[in-house]
Design a protein around this motif. Structure first.
Motif, PDB file in Angstrom:
ATOM      1  N   GLN A  94      -3.797   3.971  -8.280  1.00  0.00           N
ATOM      2  CA  GLN A  94      -3.346   2.644  -8.714  1.00  0.00           C
ATOM      3  C   GLN A  94      -3.756   1.567  -7.884  1.00  0.00           C
ATOM      4  O   GLN A  94      -3.878   1.718  -6.551  1.00  0.00           O
ATOM      5  CB  GLN A  94      -1.913   2.411  -8.941  1.00  0.00           C
ATOM      6  CG  GLN A  94      -1.360   3.704  -9.875  1.00  0.00           C
ATOM      7  CD  GLN A  94      -1.727   3.298 -11.356  1.00  0.00           C
ATOM      8  OE1 GLN A  94      -2.193   2.209 -12.005  1.00  0.00           O
ATOM      9  NE2 GLN A  94      -2.425   4.459 -11.841  1.00  0.00           N
ATOM     10  N   TYR A  99       0.788  -1.283  -0.160  1.00  0.00           N
ATOM     11  CA  TYR A  99       0.074  -0.126  -0.143  1.00  0.00           C
ATOM     12  C   TYR A  99       0.979   1.160  -0.011  1.00  0.00           C
ATOM     13  O   TYR A  99       0.784   2.206  -0.906  1.00  0.00           O
ATOM     14  CB  TYR A  99      -0.836  -0.004   1.273  1.00  0.00           C
ATOM     15  CG  TYR A  99      -1.923   1.207   1.327  1.00  0.00           C
ATOM     16  CD1 TYR A  99      -2.828   1.324   0.496  1.00  0.00           C
ATOM     17  CD2 TYR A  99      -1.383   2.108   2.424  1.00  0.00           C
ATOM     18  CE1 TYR A  99      -3.723   2.627   0.683  1.00  0.00           C
ATOM     19  CE2 TYR A  99      -2.093   3.434   2.441  1.00  0.00           C
ATOM     20  CZ  TYR A  99      -3.302   3.412   1.430  1.00  0.00           C
ATOM     21  OH  TYR A  99      -3.901   4.679   1.577  1.00  0.00           O
ATOM     22  N   ARG A 100       1.936   1.353   0.849  1.00  0.00           N
ATOM     23  CA  ARG A 100       2.970   2.436   0.956  1.00  0.00           C
ATOM     24  C   ARG A 100       3.653   2.539  -0.349  1.00  0.00           C
ATOM     25  O   ARG A 100       4.135   3.741  -0.402  1.00  0.00           O
ATOM     26  CB  ARG A 100       3.807   2.151   2.138  1.00  0.00           C
ATOM     27  CG  ARG A 100       3.069   2.343   3.360  1.00  0.00           C
ATOM     28  CD  ARG A 100       4.340   2.518   4.513  1.00  0.00           C
ATOM     29  NE  ARG A 100       5.021   1.351   4.588  1.00  0.00           N
ATOM     30  CZ  ARG A 100       4.639   0.262   5.369  1.00  0.00           C
ATOM     31  NH1 ARG A 100       3.525   0.514   6.308  1.00  0.00           N
ATOM     32  NH2 ARG A 100       5.430  -0.761   5.562  1.00  0.00           N
ATOM     33  N   HIS A 101       3.733   1.578  -1.294  1.00  0.00           N
ATOM     34  CA  HIS A 101       4.612   1.860  -2.348  1.00  0.00           C
ATOM     35  C   HIS A 101       3.838   1.765  -3.599  1.00  0.00           C
ATOM     36  O   HIS A 101       4.302   1.684  -4.688  1.00  0.00           O
ATOM     37  CB  HIS A 101       5.606   0.724  -2.438  1.00  0.00           C
ATOM     38  CG  HIS A 101       6.636   0.726  -1.367  1.00  0.00           C
ATOM     39  ND1 HIS A 101       6.568   0.094  -0.057  1.00  0.00           N
ATOM     40  CD2 HIS A 101       7.700   1.668  -1.278  1.00  0.00           C
ATOM     41  CE1 HIS A 101       7.571   0.417   0.426  1.00  0.00           C
ATOM     42  NE2 HIS A 101       8.349   1.284  -0.228  1.00  0.00           N
ATOM     43  N   THR A 102       2.377   1.909  -3.466  1.00  0.00           N
ATOM     44  CA  THR A 102       1.448   1.869  -4.575  1.00  0.00           C
ATOM     45  C   THR A 102       1.099   3.571  -4.830  1.00  0.00           C
ATOM     46  O   THR A 102       0.718   4.323  -4.065  1.00  0.00           O
ATOM     47  CB  THR A 102       0.391   1.251  -4.415  1.00  0.00           C
ATOM     48  OG1 THR A 102       0.725  -0.286  -3.867  1.00  0.00           O
ATOM     49  CG2 THR A 102      -0.763   1.358  -5.504  1.00  0.00           C
ATOM     50  N   PRO A 103       1.706   3.873  -6.120  1.00  0.00           N
ATOM     51  CA  PRO A 103       1.138   5.358  -6.441  1.00  0.00           C
ATOM     52  C   PRO A 103      -0.444   5.470  -6.283  1.00  0.00           C
ATOM     53  O   PRO A 103      -1.291   4.670  -6.589  1.00  0.00           O
ATOM     54  CB  PRO A 103       1.314   5.304  -7.870  1.00  0.00           C
ATOM     55  CG  PRO A 103       2.417   4.454  -8.223  1.00  0.00           C
ATOM     56  CD  PRO A 103       2.274   3.190  -7.184  1.00  0.00           C
ATOM     57  N   HIS A 104      -0.859   6.614  -5.871  1.00  0.00           N
ATOM     58  CA  HIS A 104      -2.081   6.985  -5.575  1.00  0.00           C
ATOM     59  C   HIS A 104      -2.797   6.817  -6.924  1.00  0.00           C
ATOM     60  O   HIS A 104      -2.601   7.047  -8.002  1.00  0.00           O
ATOM     61  CB  HIS A 104      -2.308   8.554  -5.337  1.00  0.00           C
ATOM     62  CG  HIS A 104      -3.783   8.837  -5.101  1.00  0.00           C
ATOM     63  ND1 HIS A 104      -4.371   8.717  -4.003  1.00  0.00           N
ATOM     64  CD2 HIS A 104      -4.366   9.687  -5.839  1.00  0.00           C
ATOM     65  CE1 HIS A 104      -5.561   9.167  -4.005  1.00  0.00           C
ATOM     66  NE2 HIS A 104      -5.661  10.027  -5.103  1.00  0.00           N
TER      67      HIS A 104
END
Length: 132
Positions: free
Chosen positions: A124, A117-122
């Motif tokens: 996406q 979640y922390r590494h997923t672009p907004h």
């Protein structure tokens, strides 16, 4: 009184029996209501695991009732906003007790989701890598 034989009762009636066995469930005239997709997924997972014979629906209802009672004893407000958090906590406790998983595996999976979640672009979709 035991639940009806699913083969002898229409599917909708079986679902009604299941829902009646649960502690108060957020619902409307058409059935359960969910404010987020994860809530519907948690609901479906409990139903699926019960259908597969991992636990009875009576065991599930008891586990959820125990979790809701514990939340009340902790002084948590009973306004319905955390219902599915309690649902997930009860499900985690039950699948651990039944040996379907263990606490370290649950913790690792939660950490993997948080990391994804922390590494997923907004905007996406969150993609969880398969465990190694």
């Amino acid at each position: 009184m035991s639940p009806p034989d699913p083969g002898a009762v229409p599917a909708g009636a079986v679902e009604a029996v299941r829902l009646e066995a649960l502690p108060p469930l957020p619902r409307d005239d058409e059935g359960p209501v969910f404010s987020a997709p994860w809530q519907a997924q948690a609901f479906a997972l409990a139903v699926k695991l019960s259908d597969q014979g991992h636990f009875t629906w009576k065991e599930w209802a008891r586990a959820l009732a125990d979790e809701l009672r514990a939340a009340e004893e902790r002084g948590e407000p009973d306004d319905g906003t955390r219902y599915y958090h309690h649902w997930v906590a009860a499900l985690e406790r039950l699948v651990t007790a039944k040996g379907l998983t263990d606490s370290p595996a649950l913790r690792d999976r939660k950490e993997a989701w948080a990391d994804a979640y922390r590494h997923t672009p907004h905007g996406q979709p969150v993609v969880l890598r398969k465990p190694e």
